[in-house]
Design a protein around this motif. Structure first.
Motif, PDB file in Angstrom:
ATOM      1  N   PRO A  95      -7.692  16.428 -10.822  1.00 34.43           N
ATOM      2  CA  PRO A  95      -6.422  17.060 -11.174  1.00 34.43           C
ATOM      3  C   PRO A  95      -5.957  16.638 -12.562  1.00 34.43           C
ATOM      4  CG  PRO A  95      -6.071  15.245  -9.644  1.00 34.43           C
ATOM      5  CD  PRO A  95      -7.549  15.431  -9.753  1.00 34.43           C
ATOM      6  N   ARG A  96      -4.995  17.362 -13.094  1.00 38.52           N
ATOM      7  CA  ARG A  96      -4.526  17.110 -14.452  1.00 38.52           C
ATOM      8  C   ARG A  96      -3.949  15.708 -14.608  1.00 38.52           C
ATOM      9  NH1 ARG A  96      -1.306  21.639 -17.772  1.00 38.52           N
ATOM     10  NH2 ARG A  96      -3.404  22.500 -17.727  1.00 38.52           N
ATOM     11  N   SER A  97      -3.354  15.168 -13.543  1.00 34.87           N
ATOM     12  CA  SER A  97      -2.803  13.818 -13.629  1.00 34.87           C
ATOM     13  C   SER A  97      -3.896  12.808 -13.925  1.00 34.87           C
ATOM     14  CB  SER A  97      -2.075  13.456 -12.333  1.00 34.87           C
ATOM     15  OG  SER A  97      -2.957  13.527 -11.222  1.00 34.87           O
ATOM     16  N   ARG A  98      -5.039  12.978 -13.280  1.00 36.22           N
ATOM     17  CA  ARG A  98      -6.142  12.049 -13.530  1.00 36.22           C
ATOM     18  C   ARG A  98      -6.797  12.313 -14.884  1.00 36.22           C
ATOM     19  NH1 ARG A  98      -8.313   8.706  -9.739  1.00 36.22           N
ATOM     20  NH2 ARG A  98      -7.202   8.638  -7.761  1.00 36.22           N
ATOM     21  N   GLN A  99      -6.782  13.545 -15.335  1.00 38.29           N
ATOM     22  CA  GLN A  99      -7.266  13.823 -16.682  1.00 38.29           C
ATOM     23  C   GLN A  99      -6.425  13.049 -17.700  1.00 38.29           C
ATOM     24  OE1 GLN A  99      -7.880  18.080 -17.575  1.00 38.29           O
ATOM     25  NE2 GLN A  99      -7.874  18.439 -15.365  1.00 38.29           N
ATOM     26  N   ALA A 100      -5.113  13.079 -17.506  1.00 41.99           N
ATOM     27  CA  ALA A 100      -4.217  12.367 -18.422  1.00 41.99           C
ATOM     28  C   ALA A 100      -4.494  10.870 -18.393  1.00 41.99           C
ATOM     29  CB  ALA A 100      -2.763  12.655 -18.058  1.00 41.99           C
ATOM     30  N   THR A 121       3.552  18.584 -22.901  1.00 41.34           N
ATOM     31  CA  THR A 121       4.368  17.774 -23.801  1.00 41.34           C
ATOM     32  C   THR A 121       4.077  16.291 -23.578  1.00 41.34           C
ATOM     33  OG1 THR A 121       6.201  17.533 -22.236  1.00 41.34           O
ATOM     34  CG2 THR A 121       6.199  19.509 -23.638  1.00 41.34           C
ATOM     35  N   PRO A 122       4.401  15.439 -24.549  1.00 36.30           N
ATOM     36  CA  PRO A 122       4.219  13.998 -24.345  1.00 36.30           C
ATOM     37  C   PRO A 122       4.959  13.475 -23.112  1.00 36.30           C
ATOM     38  CG  PRO A 122       4.508  14.454 -26.668  1.00 36.30           C
ATOM     39  CD  PRO A 122       4.772  15.749 -25.952  1.00 36.30           C
ATOM     40  N   ALA A 123       6.146  13.995 -22.861  1.00 34.17           N
ATOM     41  CA  ALA A 123       6.904  13.560 -21.684  1.00 34.17           C
ATOM     42  C   ALA A 123       6.163  13.928 -20.408  1.00 34.17           C
ATOM     43  CB  ALA A 123       8.297  14.192 -21.692  1.00 34.17           C
ATOM     44  N   GLU A 124       5.521  15.093 -20.414  1.00 30.92           N
ATOM     45  CA  GLU A 124       4.749  15.512 -19.238  1.00 30.92           C
ATOM     46  C   GLU A 124       3.515  14.637 -19.057  1.00 30.92           C
ATOM     47  OE1 GLU A 124       5.531  20.269 -18.683  1.00 30.92           O
ATOM     48  OE2 GLU A 124       4.481  19.641 -20.504  1.00 30.92           O
ATOM     49  N   VAL A 125       2.917  14.191 -20.165  1.00 34.16           N
ATOM     50  CA  VAL A 125       1.776  13.279 -20.062  1.00 34.16           C
ATOM     51  C   VAL A 125       2.209  11.997 -19.367  1.00 34.16           C
ATOM     52  CG1 VAL A 125       0.188  11.794 -21.360  1.00 34.16           C
ATOM     53  CG2 VAL A 125       0.518  14.177 -22.048  1.00 34.16           C
ATOM     54  N   ASP A 126       3.348  11.441 -19.791  1.00 35.33           N
ATOM     55  CA  ASP A 126       3.848  10.224 -19.157  1.00 35.33           C
ATOM     56  C   ASP A 126       4.064  10.429 -17.665  1.00 35.33           C
ATOM     57  OD1 ASP A 126       3.830   8.856 -21.561  1.00 35.33           O
ATOM     58  OD2 ASP A 126       5.928   9.308 -22.023  1.00 35.33           O
ATOM     59  N   ALA A 127       4.594  11.589 -17.301  1.00 34.37           N
ATOM     60  CA  ALA A 127       4.834  11.885 -15.890  1.00 34.37           C
ATOM     61  C   ALA A 127       3.514  12.036 -15.131  1.00 34.37           C
ATOM     62  CB  ALA A 127       5.669  13.157 -15.755  1.00 34.37           C
ATOM     63  N   ALA A 130       1.982   8.618 -14.602  1.00 34.81           N
ATOM     64  CA  ALA A 130       2.721   7.936 -13.535  1.00 34.81           C
ATOM     65  C   ALA A 130       2.323   8.485 -12.170  1.00 34.81           C
ATOM     66  CB  ALA A 130       4.229   8.109 -13.758  1.00 34.81           C
ATOM     67  N   GLU A 131       2.108   9.785 -12.099  1.00 33.65           N
ATOM     68  CA  GLU A 131       1.667  10.417 -10.846  1.00 33.65           C
ATOM     69  C   GLU A 131       0.294   9.898 -10.442  1.00 33.65           C
ATOM     70  OE1 GLU A 131       0.186  14.857  -9.495  1.00 33.65           O
ATOM     71  OE2 GLU A 131       1.878  14.705 -10.898  1.00 33.65           O
ATOM     72  N   ALA A 132      -0.617   9.790 -11.418  1.00 37.26           N
ATOM     73  CA  ALA A 132      -1.960   9.292 -11.136  1.00 37.26           C
ATOM     74  C   ALA A 132      -1.915   7.845 -10.663  1.00 37.26           C
ATOM     75  CB  ALA A 132      -2.844   9.418 -12.370  1.00 37.26           C
ATOM     76  N   LEU A 133      -1.097   7.035 -11.304  1.00 38.16           N
ATOM     77  CA  LEU A 133      -0.986   5.631 -10.918  1.00 38.16           C
ATOM     78  C   LEU A 133      -0.395   5.486  -9.521  1.00 38.16           C
ATOM     79  CD1 LEU A 133       0.238   4.096 -14.299  1.00 38.16           C
ATOM     80  CD2 LEU A 133      -2.052   3.938 -13.281  1.00 38.16           C
ATOM     81  N   ALA A 134       0.557   6.352  -9.192  1.00 37.41           N
ATOM     82  CA  ALA A 134       1.136   6.323  -7.851  1.00 37.41           C
ATOM     83  C   ALA A 134       0.090   6.702  -6.810  1.00 37.41           C
ATOM     84  CB  ALA A 134       2.328   7.274  -7.774  1.00 37.41           C
ATOM     85  N   GLU A 135      -0.769   7.651  -7.175  1.00 38.69           N
ATOM     86  CA  GLU A 135      -1.850   8.059  -6.273  1.00 38.69           C
ATOM     87  C   GLU A 135      -2.826   6.908  -6.058  1.00 38.69           C
ATOM     88  OE1 GLU A 135      -5.658  11.106  -6.138  1.00 38.69           O
ATOM     89  OE2 GLU A 135      -4.171  11.307  -7.725  1.00 38.69           O
ATOM     90  N   ILE A 136      -3.089   6.166  -7.116  1.00 40.81           N
ATOM     91  CA  ILE A 136      -4.002   5.024  -7.013  1.00 40.81           C
ATOM     92  C   ILE A 136      -3.440   3.992  -6.035  1.00 40.81           C
ATOM     93  CG2 ILE A 136      -4.932   3.046  -8.287  1.00 40.81           C
ATOM     94  CD1 ILE A 136      -5.182   4.924 -10.705  1.00 40.81           C
ATOM     95  N   GLU A 137      -2.137   3.792  -6.065  1.00 34.92           N
ATOM     96  CA  GLU A 137      -1.507   2.831  -5.158  1.00 34.92           C
ATOM     97  C   GLU A 137      -1.715   3.224  -3.701  1.00 34.92           C
ATOM     98  OE1 GLU A 137      -0.177  -0.029  -5.989  1.00 34.92           O
ATOM     99  OE2 GLU A 137      -0.549   0.363  -8.125  1.00 34.92           O
ATOM    100  N   ARG A 138      -1.869   4.531  -3.460  1.00 38.14           N
ATOM    101  CA  ARG A 138      -2.056   5.020  -2.093  1.00 38.14           C
ATOM    102  C   ARG A 138      -3.528   5.122  -1.710  1.00 38.14           C
ATOM    103  NH1 ARG A 138       1.865   8.684  -4.182  1.00 38.14           N
ATOM    104  NH2 ARG A 138       0.247  10.293  -4.426  1.00 38.14           N
ATOM    105  N   GLN A 139      -4.403   4.832  -2.653  1.00 35.67           N
ATOM    106  CA  GLN A 139      -5.832   5.003  -2.430  1.00 35.67           C
ATOM    107  C   GLN A 139      -6.359   3.991  -1.419  1.00 35.67           C
ATOM    108  OE1 GLN A 139      -8.268   4.635  -6.030  1.00 35.67           O
ATOM    109  NE2 GLN A 139      -9.151   6.623  -5.553  1.00 35.67           N
ATOM    110  N   THR A 140      -7.352   4.431  -0.659  1.00 31.00           N
ATOM    111  CA  THR A 140      -7.953   3.562   0.340  1.00 31.00           C
ATOM    112  C   THR A 140      -8.558   2.328  -0.316  1.00 31.00           C
ATOM    113  OG1 THR A 140      -8.484   5.479   1.712  1.00 31.00           O
ATOM    114  CG2 THR A 140      -9.662   3.430   2.181  1.00 31.00           C
ATOM    115  N   GLN A 141      -8.329   1.171   0.285  1.00 28.78           N
ATOM    116  CA  GLN A 141      -8.871  -0.064  -0.257  1.00 28.78           C
ATOM    117  C   GLN A 141     -10.375  -0.136  -0.029  1.00 28.78           C
ATOM    118  OE1 GLN A 141      -6.695  -3.331   1.428  1.00 28.78           O
ATOM    119  NE2 GLN A 141      -4.768  -2.748   0.479  1.00 28.78           N
TER     120      GLN A 141
END
Length: 265
Positions: A95-100, A121-127, A130-141
């Motif tokens: 997804p685009r979040s992981r591309q960013a 936009t740069p603001a959208e990149v930051d978002a 952040a979305e990708a990092l939040a997904e990582i937190e939910r990733q299976t260990q």
């Protein structure tokens, strides 16, 4: 300087990004070839108002974003094996979040450059990051085997892995030790240096392990260009020494992302 010469130094790293994006060397390298073919076919369309590396990645992104996914599904509620395969393939699309995240953390682009590359936009990149990092937190260990002969680097990797919530099955410094540890306690991910303590190879250690069972692998090397030629079987995921914590985090999460979205046979 001819455009080809300007782009040549950046091709290994575009292959690294493409492979991480697709989770597969062959598919990633195919996208890179398609990018080069598009540039050769229409050199006048290459963006010359930006740095050559930025223009190269921008052309690649255009190819990537325009590529259609043939799901073989007509939109109905089909519960057949074909539908299951189609949905699994869709799940494997980065997804685009992981591309960013990959563009910033692995490829080192600024927020502004990343915004240019993916058309936001740069603001959208930051978002998106952040979305990708939040997904990582939910990733299976996962349980991670570290193959690294430099103690300081091994300790650093172990800290990063544990801070991400994963476990460590062990730290091996030679090929034989790595294989023995993998057989004794099967890992869910392998982080492998290329050159090991007894002059053995991390690549050979991984080959021995993969001969016994499938597991995602991330290689670590100070000379990435040697493993990003596109001329032979090469790693899908590659981290360059010296590495940043964010780079390791992005690579681990992307490797596990594909490991959890396997296409049914």
């Amino acid at each position: 300087m001819p455009l080809g010469q300007e782009l040549a130094p950046h091709l290994p790293f575009l292959r690294r990004y493409a492979r991480a994006l697709t989770g597969n060397q062959k598919e990633g390298d195919t996208y890179v070839r398609a990018t080069l073919e598009a540039i050769v076919a229409a050199p006048e369309d290459f963006p010359r108002d930006v740095d050559p590396r930025l223009g190269l990645y921008r052309t690649f992104q255009a190819i990537w974003q325009s590529a259609s996914v043939d799901t073989g599904v007509d939109g109905g509620q089909d519960n057949s094996p074909t539908e299951a395969i189609a949905q699994a393939r869709l799940a494997r699309i980065t997804p685009r979040s992981r591309q960013a995240l990959l563009l910033t953390a692995m490829e080192g682009f600024t927020t502004e450059d990343t915004a240019y590359l993916i058309g936001v936009t740069p603001a959208e990149v930051d978002a998106l990051v952040a979305e990708a990092l939040a997904e990582i937190e939910r990733q299976t260990q996962a349980e991670v085997l570290i193959i690294e002969d430099e103690p300081i680097i091994a300790m650093d990797l172990e800290t990063i892995v544990r801070d991400l919530g994963h476990g460590v099955t062990g730290v091996a410094v030679t090929r034989d030790e790595a294989v023995a540890q993998a057989m004794a306690r099967r890992p869910g991910l392998v982080l492998a240096d290329i050159q090991l303590a007894d002059d053995s190879s991390g690549i050979d250690a991984v080959k021995d392990i993969l001969a016994q069972f499938d597991v995602p692998v991330i290689f670590i090397t100070a000379f990435p260009e040697r493993l990003l030629t596109g001329e032979r079987p090469e790693p899908t995921f590659l981290i360059t020494k010296p590495f940043q914590r964010s780079t390791v985090k992005a690579a681990i999460s992307q490797a596990l992302f594909f490991d959890g979205a396997t296409v049914p046979a």
